[in-house]
Design a protein around this motif. Structure first.
Motif, short mmCIF file in Angstrom:
data_model
loop_
_atom_site.label_atom_id
_atom_site.label_comp_id
_atom_site.label_asym_id
_atom_site.label_seq_id
_atom_site.Cartn_x
_atom_site.Cartn_y
_atom_site.Cartn_z
N LEU A 1 -3.26 0.49 3.55
CA LEU A 1 -2.52 1.52 2.36
C LEU A 1 -0.69 1.78 2.32
O LEU A 1 -0.60 1.18 1.48
CB LEU A 1 -2.35 2.86 3.17
CG LEU A 1 -1.94 3.72 2.80
CD1 LEU A 1 -2.85 4.16 1.06
CD2 LEU A 1 -2.37 5.08 2.85
N PRO A 2 -0.14 1.38 3.54
CA PRO A 2 1.71 0.16 3.71
C PRO A 2 1.40 -0.94 2.55
O PRO A 2 2.72 -1.00 1.23
CB PRO A 2 1.46 -0.06 4.55
CG PRO A 2 0.73 0.56 5.59
CD PRO A 2 -0.60 0.27 5.08
N PHE A 3 1.00 -1.80 2.41
CA PHE A 3 1.02 -2.67 1.41
C PHE A 3 0.78 -2.20 -0.37
O PHE A 3 1.13 -3.16 -1.14
CB PHE A 3 -0.86 -3.82 1.78
CG PHE A 3 -0.69 -4.97 1.41
CD1 PHE A 3 0.64 -5.84 1.03
CD2 PHE A 3 -1.48 -5.56 0.07
CE1 PHE A 3 0.66 -7.29 0.51
CE2 PHE A 3 -1.54 -6.71 -0.27
CZ PHE A 3 -0.53 -7.74 -0.19
N PHE A 4 0.13 -1.48 0.00
CA PHE A 4 -0.31 -1.19 -1.53
C PHE A 4 0.47 0.17 -1.78
O PHE A 4 0.86 -0.26 -2.99
CB PHE A 4 -1.59 0.23 -1.46
CG PHE A 4 -3.26 -0.74 -1.73
CD1 PHE A 4 -3.51 -1.51 -1.10
CD2 PHE A 4 -4.38 0.60 -2.55
CE1 PHE A 4 -4.54 -2.02 -1.56
CE2 PHE A 4 -4.55 -0.22 -3.14
CZ PHE A 4 -5.15 -2.01 -2.40
N ILE A 5 1.02 0.47 -0.92
CA ILE A 5 2.82 1.43 -1.41
C ILE A 5 3.83 0.18 -1.44
O ILE A 5 4.39 0.64 -2.53
CB ILE A 5 2.53 2.13 0.08
CG1 ILE A 5 2.14 3.28 0.05
CG2 ILE A 5 4.22 2.66 -0.29
CD1 ILE A 5 2.08 4.12 1.20
N VAL A 6 3.81 -0.48 -1.19
CA VAL A 6 5.19 -1.33 -1.76
C VAL A 6 4.92 -2.46 -3.16
O VAL A 6 5.49 -1.86 -3.90
CB VAL A 6 5.35 -2.64 0.08
CG1 VAL A 6 5.85 -3.73 -0.82
CG2 VAL A 6 5.67 -2.01 1.05
N ILE A 7 3.72 -2.74 -3.08
CA ILE A 7 3.08 -3.11 -4.41
C ILE A 7 2.87 -2.07 -5.06
O ILE A 7 3.69 -1.94 -6.64
CB ILE A 7 1.36 -3.76 -4.00
CG1 ILE A 7 1.32 -4.78 -3.52
CG2 ILE A 7 1.64 -4.10 -5.20
CD1 ILE A 7 0.23 -5.03 -3.30
#
Length: 179
Positions: A1-7
């Motif tokens: 989820l943090p990765f998705f937020i950064v993207i």
């Protein structure tokens, strides 16, 4: 989820429009579903495709341009080259519309131009990755060979083949072997 937020934040900061690109695709037996991707192109890319039809670099009903002018600079290029733009398709997998490995899901307009032998690729649930995805310089593969790879996968399906494809996919994407 943090990765998705950064993207998601990167996409929003680099261009106007939604974070996700949604497009109708054909799945198992031609059933239509909405495919999800991170948006890597300008917001009105679908409309602009009509104007770029003469620049199509592939044969058959597919549409591909290596240096597509609709791609959002930096973030769009990075997401496409690494295949990270495809990660939201895990939602399609969870919904049962796609599997992890299988022929890539075509757009319905392409399916309408298929020959009878090419329609057989719709006999299996589409996937996130496939033989075409791990083929060196996959974007240079002609449409007929691409379809032949999908049919080869269908005809020789096994768990071993799926594992082989899964093991080769990250390397092919991270090394940018799409050419």
């Amino acid at each position: 989820l943090p990765f998705f937020i950064v993207i998601a934040v990167s996409i929003k900061l680099s261009s106007k429009g939604p974070v996700f690109f949604k497009q109708e695709r054909s799945g198992l037996n031609g059933r239509k579903f909405i495919l999800y991707k991170f948006r890597t192109m300008v917001n009105n890319a679908e409309e602009e495709q009509k104007e770029l039809r003469a620049m199509n670099e592939t044969d058959g009903p597919a549409f591909k341009i290596k240096k597509d002018p609709r791609i959002v600079p930096i973030i769009g290029t990075f997401l496409r080259k690494t295949g990270i733009d495809e990660l939201p398709q895990l939602i399609n997998v969870l919904k049962g519309e796609m599997s992890i490995v299988g022929p890539r899901p075509p757009v319905p307009s392409e399916v309408g131009k298929y020959g009878n032998w090419q329609r057989r690729r719709l006999s299996m649930k589409p996937g996130l990755t496939c033989l075409w995805q791990i083929t060196p310089c996959r974007n240079d593969v002609c449409f007929e060979e691409w379809m032949s790879l999908d049919l080869k996968y269908i005809d020789s399906w096994s768990l071993g083949l799926d594992f082989k494809i899964l093991l080769k996919t990250p390397w092919a994407l991270l090394m940018g072997e799409g050419c």
